[in-house]
Structures are given as structure tokens and as C-alpha cells.
Design an enzyme around this catalytic site. Structure first.
Site, short mmCIF file in Angstrom:
data_model
loop_
_atom_site.label_atom_id
_atom_site.label_comp_id
_atom_site.label_asym_id
_atom_site.label_seq_id
_atom_site.Cartn_x
_atom_site.Cartn_y
_atom_site.Cartn_z
N LEU A 132 0.84 -1.20 0.00
CA LEU A 132 0.00 0.00 0.00
C LEU A 132 0.87 1.25 0.00
O LEU A 132 0.85 2.04 -0.93
CB LEU A 132 -0.92 -0.02 1.23
CG LEU A 132 -1.66 1.29 1.56
CD1 LEU A 132 -2.60 1.68 0.44
CD2 LEU A 132 -2.40 1.16 2.89
N ASP A 133 1.66 1.42 1.05
CA ASP A 133 2.55 2.55 1.21
C ASP A 133 3.79 2.04 1.94
O ASP A 133 3.76 1.91 3.17
CB ASP A 133 1.85 3.65 2.02
CG ASP A 133 2.76 4.81 2.38
OD1 ASP A 133 3.85 4.91 1.80
OD2 ASP A 133 2.39 5.62 3.25
N PRO A 134 4.82 1.65 1.18
CA PRO A 134 5.03 1.91 -0.25
C PRO A 134 4.36 0.88 -1.16
O PRO A 134 4.24 -0.29 -0.79
CB PRO A 134 6.55 1.82 -0.38
CG PRO A 134 6.93 0.81 0.67
CD PRO A 134 6.00 1.03 1.82
#
Length: 399
Positions: A132-134
């Protein structure tokens, strides 16, 4: 260049925690996969995790030790690590010895980079930052930058503001303004790490990231955001045009409005607590504010890019309205997803993005060596299209 080792069709999924969801099921259903082996702390825990995910009989449970995994690795296997980041490097070293590809959702570490040359020479893919993030944040950024280049021109002198904020938050706010949907120690340790970013055209460091928290309105809702980790290397990673100068470049964390005041006592602990105390605090908070089966989590990821042409440098005056040149460009991506009884929003975003990356290893489309989530503009659009078919709805706004 060394050819990529052909995939064997066997996938080893290491660790079944809060971020494992439908991505594992997608791999079990993939025509490119012959065997899925799920490794957990004990075989019993692996069996329980498969039952919880509805995958009993579709994957083989295993008790994880590095030695046990190494004994089963064959050339062309794919190892998916859901373990804590410090365990990636020794796992990657085992992959290199066994001729297996490696994938994870974590940031690249120096320890992992040490093994990348050997992996590349052996024809092995090392896929990182694919969650997702990253992960999805990279896809959004690449897409926006490409669209802006087409509108403004990569060689046009301009300044830009790029912000990327992501957070896993409670769907129904509580007094603490947070519930733990991933590793509690990771949440606290991220706050203990200084953040480097670009503000007003200059590199800035926040030793305590929460002290520069500010409000951010997204789609009419007020959140609180702060910078996270080191944003500056991503200017190069995102391949922004050299003719564009950064006025703002921040990759950070998003929290519910009121989070800063709700966490005041936690911040006091973070200021003076050692590793042992912070570890204990993480366990205490996780027990007090867990994401339970009765709770629903929410993921919000907002990436925005604003580009303004340097009119003086381009020779365009205020009255040159007929020049045909765009003077500014803006773009926004928003992912706002709520979990359900079948799968948390965090698990859906992380595991399905990671599974998509694994499928690209299996089809041979990733080169040997280090890769991150869709590092090219063309591939970013492909991945976004594929994720859209995985129940990941996001909105693009261009103005």
C-alpha cells in the site's frame, strides 16, 4: 543482461499476519501457480490462518524456520516475505543460495541492497515496496507525473508540489483516534525516526515528525498529516523532470482529526523511552486498541501533484493568453477504502498489490535485480487497471 530464472510455479508465503488477505487467495487461484506453501511460526498456526482465510486444502501449511524453508527451495520458486523488515536480508540471502525470487511490501534497506548484485547475477527478481505505502502510492505518483509531463512538457521550466499521505485508521473513530491494523512496534518506531522532506524549496528535517503535524482537508474531510521517513530520495526514484524544481515534496502519514492531542501521553514516552520501554508500550497499546473482528478499518491514500510553469523563464507574459501553453496542471488520486467482515482494508491493499507483483514475477515480465512497484509510467497504468479489478476503487481528479 542475465536472463530471468523461469518461475517454477511454487510460491512460499512467509508469515500470516494483519496484512495478509485476499492476495494470498488470488495466488492460490492463479493458473500460473502450482503450489502455495504458507509458513508460520508453527504448523498449527499456519493451519489456523488458512482456515480463517478460507484456504484450507488450497495451500500447504508449514512451520517456519529459515533452515526449513531453505531445504524446500527450488530454482524459480517465489518467496513472499510478510516478516518484519529486519528479517528480509537473511531471507533474501537464502533465496539467492536456492535460486528463488523474492518479494515483499517493505522499503528497501541497506541490508537487502547488499544481496541485490548476487541476485541479479543469478537471474533472480528482488521485488520490494509493493504494498500500500510503499506500493500503490508509487503507482499514483508515476501516473500523475506522466499526465503532467504530457500537459506541461518535461523540458518546460516549472515548479511543483507533490504530497503523498497514507493512513490506516478506524472506520468508526474512537477516543484514541486509532486502532492497530499493522505491527504496533512499527507504528511507534516510525514516529521515532527523523523525517526529511522538501518544504518551500529547501530540504527540511523534523527530528520528531509528530511535532510538524498539520491539518489536511481531503474530499471535504479534515485529517492530520505529518512527514514520514526520508522523502528526498523519491524525487529521483519518481524520475521527475530535471527542469521542474520542487517547492514541496512530502511523503507522509495520515491520521484522524484529533489524533495529535489523543496521543499526547504516547509522545511523552517516545521522547525519552529506550527500545525496551517502547517495545512494551507498543504491546500495551496494541492490547488496548486492537482492530478486532467487530471493528472495521479504513485506508485513506491521497496523492496530489501541482505543477506551475515558470512564465518568465519560458518567455510567456501575463498577457500571452493565446500562447497555447498550459501555465499550470493539477492532479489528485484518492483511495478511500473500508474493510469488511471478509477482509480488512489494510490486508486487501497490501496483499493484493503484493500478489499482483508476484504474478508479474511468475509471467517473467520483471527483470533480474531490484524492482519496486511499477517503476515505469506504462507499467503503473497497467497495474492500476489490474488493481481496479481487484476491488480497489480509487478516484483520479485532474484540473
Amino acid at each position: 543482461m542475465t536472463d530471468t530464472v523461469p518461475a517454477s510455479g511454487t510460491v512460499h508465503w512467509i508469515g500470516v499476519g494483519l496484512s495478509t488477505g485476499g492476495g494470498l487467495a488470488a495466488l492460490c487461484d492463479s493458473d500460473a501457480v502450482r503450489h502455495v506453501r504458507v509458513w508460520h511460526r508453527t504448523e498449527e498456526r499456519a493451519v489456523e490462518a488458512l482456515a480463517h482465510l478460507g484456504l484450507t486444502g488450497r495451500a500447504e501449511p508449514r512451520a517456519y524456520t529459515l533452515a526449513a524453508l531453505s531445504a524446500e527451495l527450488a530454482p524459480g520458486d517465489v518467496v513472499v516475505s510478510m516478516l518484519p523488515a529486519p528479517e528480509h536480508a537473511p531471507l533474501l540471502a537464502a533465496c539467492v543460495r536456492g535460486g528463488a525470487h523474492f518479494a515483499c511490501s517493505s522499503y528497501v534497506s541497506e541490508a537487502v541492497l547488499e544481496h541485490v548484485p548476487a541476485a541479479e547475477a543469478a537471474g533472480l527478481v528482488v521485488l520490494t515496496e509493493c504494498g500500500l505505502d510503499p506500493g500503490i502510492d508509487h503507482l499514483f505518483a508515476h501516473s500523475l507525473i506522466t499526465r503532467a509531463e504530457h500537459a506541461i512538457g518535461a523540458g518546460t521550466s516549472a515548479s511543483y508540489r507533490l504530497t503523498s499521505y497514507c493512513g490506516g485508521i478506524p472506520a468508526v473513530p474512537n477516543d484514541f483516534r486509532y486502532r492497530f491494523s499493522w505491527a504496533p512496534a512499527g507504528v511507534l518506531n516510525a514516529l521515532r525516526s527523523p523525517a526529511r522532506y522538501i518544504e518551500e524549496g529547501a530540504e527540511t528535517v523534523a527530528e520528531r515528525p509528530w511535532e510538524v503535524t498539520r491539518p489536511q482537508v481531503i474530499d471535504g474531510e479534515t485529517f492530520e498529516v505529518y512527514p514520514n521517513r526520508d522523502s528526498v530520495p523519491f524525487v529521483e526514484q519518481y524520475e521527475l523532470p530535471t527542469a521542474w524544481k520542487a517547492r514541496t515534496f512530502v511523503r507522509g502519514t495520515l491520521r484522524l482529526d484529533g489524533w495529535l492531542s489523543a496521543w499526547d501521553s504516547v509522545f511523552e514516552e517516545l521522547k525519552g523511552g529506550g527500545d525496551e520501554r517502547i517495545g512494551a508500550l507498543a504491546r500495551e497499546l496494541a492490547a488496548r486498541y486492537p482492530t478486532t473482528d467487530a471493528d472495521r478499518d479504513r485506508v485513506v491514500l491521497a496523492v496530489s501533484l501541482d505543477v506551475d510553469v515558470d512564465l518568465d523563464a519560458e518567455g510567456v507574459g501575463e498577457g500571452d493568453s493565446d500562447s497555447g501553453r498550459r501555465r499550470s496542471w493539477s492532479g489528485r488520486y484518492l483511495l478511500d477504502l473500508e474493510g469488511d467482515a471478509a477482509e480488512s482494508a489494510m490486508a486487501r491493499c497490501v496483499s493484493r498489490t503484493l500478489a499482483l507483483g508476484v504474478r508479474h514475477i511468475l509471467d517473467g515480465s520483471l527483470p533480474p535485480g531490484l524492482s519496486r512497484a511499477a517503476e515505469t509510467a506504462r507499467r503503473s497504468e497497467e497495474w492500476l487497471s489490474e488493481l481496479g479489478g481487484e476491488g480497489m476503487e480509487f478516484r483520479l481528479t485532474v484540473g
